[in-house]
Write an enzyme that holds these catalytic residues in place. Structure first.
Site, PDB file in Angstrom:
ATOM      1  N   LYS A 237     -80.506 -63.436  52.702  1.00 14.43           N
ATOM      2  CA  LYS A 237     -79.276 -62.581  54.117  1.00 14.43           C
ATOM      3  C   LYS A 237     -78.709 -61.632  53.216  1.00 14.43           C
ATOM      4  O   LYS A 237     -78.264 -60.738  53.549  1.00 14.43           O
ATOM      5  CB  LYS A 237     -77.714 -63.570  54.126  1.00 14.43           C
ATOM      6  CG  LYS A 237     -78.105 -64.956  55.646  1.00 14.43           C
ATOM      7  CD  LYS A 237     -78.743 -64.167  56.800  1.00 14.43           C
ATOM      8  CE  LYS A 237     -79.401 -65.337  57.687  1.00 14.43           C
ATOM      9  NZ  LYS A 237     -80.248 -64.614  58.752  1.00 14.43           N
TER      10      LYS A 237
ATOM     11  N   SER B 282     -82.111 -75.674  55.028  1.00 12.79           N
ATOM     12  CA  SER B 282     -83.192 -74.913  55.365  1.00 12.79           C
ATOM     13  C   SER B 282     -84.537 -75.239  54.716  1.00 12.79           C
ATOM     14  O   SER B 282     -85.461 -75.024  55.045  1.00 12.79           O
ATOM     15  CB  SER B 282     -82.347 -73.593  55.753  1.00 12.79           C
ATOM     16  OG  SER B 282     -81.950 -73.114  54.479  1.00 12.79           O
TER      17      SER B 282
END
Length: 419
Positions: free
Chosen positions: A113, A353
């Site tokens: 991110k 994840s």
């Protein structure tokens, strides 16, 4: 020779028969000496610098330790991107196949991110929608908020993050450490609740809303960076499968689009939690005029993969659908188990994840033809998950086996206190 800038922790990942080469980095040039190529089971070595460095058999090249990163960076945002590919051993990878992990935790704030935050802030500065001193607000499960807080701290913008209650406490603390204000929204509101709260705050106070789930700046940055990095690092090697999950869908859409254009034989595998089978349901998300979700998706259910699959289909993801060749559903517990396996077998510390993506890659590899090569995305670090199920089985106190080792010599034994 493609242009690149060196990534975190002095690593540059390169493929092909290179002994040494110079790289242009835009504002400076660097000279890189690489390890020699391994052949079969022989050990790769480097005689550069002091002494000889021995590595495990590999086709990876790394910058020699001690050589330095390069000229000093102007600011922390320059460290975003150029994350390494790391080969997964046969302790996890099925026999006759090759899996490389794209380790996004090498970004400065330890997640993919960081790319998104840099893209949004730079695009908004360029088009004038973000004014000097204006407050930046966004809804996030944590990694985006941490990355936005980093960018705001570096560039002098006040930052407010809205975040749903279930996400890990350490993420809130990291954002606050970076100077952001964190507004926690009730669990019942799910992802749509934190998104609505961010939009409400932006409208009332005149703040800049990042729109990570809708902005084209998101996927375009991955098209310009993540996709080219993978294709450049895989030059000279085939790439049969690229495996990823989705949060906003920016990595899948942007990198996937670039990979399809430049390596059309590569199959794209998109994974989502089996408990939240939004894409697989075939049901579209209802949207507001700005593309944000109008309601929670009917196929959503709570799942343990933080950062993946909010309770709506992001617009960024929706615009990229069709790039995938196959969907893989991740069963409950598989992400946690694989993340723990990566830590214990590979020394790779990634989050749930990352574990889920690697599980999808391993399952894909099992069915793939012998000789297949896969790249799997690892979005972040396992340290983001200390208060989550990923670490629930990891004790802080010594167990009986550890106590037995401690007692095997006479000094400095910390005996447990009787309850």
């Amino acid at each position: 020779m493609s242009q690149m800038k060196f990534s975190k922790l002095n690593l540059v990942t390169m493929f092909g028969a290179l002994a040494c080469c110079s790289f242009s980095t835009g504002r400076r040039k660097m000279f890189v000496s690489a390890f020699s190529v391994s052949d079969g089971n022989r050990i790769a070595t480097s005689k550069l610098g002091r002494g000889t460095v021995t590595t495990t058999p590999s086709r990876l090249y790394a910058k020699a330790r001690g050589e330095g990163y390069g000229a000093p960076l102007d600011n922390i945002s320059e460290a975003v991107g150029n994350t390494p590919l790391v080969k997964i051993s046969n302790r996890i990878c099925p026999e006759g196949r090759t899996i490389y992990a794209k380790c996004e935790y090498f970004n400065p704030l330890s997640s993919v991110k960081d790319r998104l935050a840099l893209a949004i802030i730079e695009a908004a500065e360029k088009n004038g929608s973000l004014k000097p001193g204006q407050t930046v607000v966004e809804a996030t499960s944590g990694n985006t908020g941490i990355a936005i807080a980093m960018m705001c701290a570096q560039r002098g913008y006040p930052c407010v993050i809205t975040m749903a209650e279930p996400f890990s406490v350490e993420r809130r603390k990291l954002m606050r450490m970076l100077g952001a204000k964190v507004i926690v929204t009730p669990k019942a509101g799910k992802g749509t609740g934190m998104v609505a709260k961010a939009a409400e705050l932006a409208e009332k106070h005149g703040w800049f809303l990042c729109h990570q789930f809708e902005t084209d700046a998101n996927w375009k940055f991955h098209y310009d960076t993540t996709g080219p990095e993978i294709c450049n690092d895989m030059k000279g090697l085939k790439l049969d499968y690229w495996v990823t999950g989705y949060g906003t869908g920016g990595t899948f859409h942007g990198a996937g689009k670039y990979i399809k254009e430049n390596s059309p034989g590569t199959k794209i595998i998109l994974a989502e939690p089996g408990a939240a089978n939004l894409i697989g349901s075939g049901i579209q998300t209802e949207r507001n005029a700005d593309g944000s979700p109008a309601s929670s998706h009917p196929a959503f259910a709570a799942h343990p993969i933080q950062g993946w699959t909010p309770d709506f289909i992001p617009l960024v993801l929706e615009k990229g659908l069709g790039l995938q060749d196959e969907m893989v559903e991740i069963p409950d517990g598989a992400g946690v188990a694989m993340s723990q396996s990566l830590a214990r077998n590979e020394g790779i510390l990634t989050g749930i994840s990352g574990g889920a993506t690697m599980w999808a890659a391993v399952e894909t590899a099992k069915k793939a033809p012998e000789g297949s090569v896969l790249v799997a995305m690892l979005p972040d670090t396992g340290e983001r998950y200390l208060s989550t199920p990923l670490f629930a089985s990891i004790a802080a106190d010594m167990n009986e086996e550890e106590l037995e080792i401690a007692r095997s010599t006479p000094s400095f034994i910390l005996e447990p206190v009787a309850s």
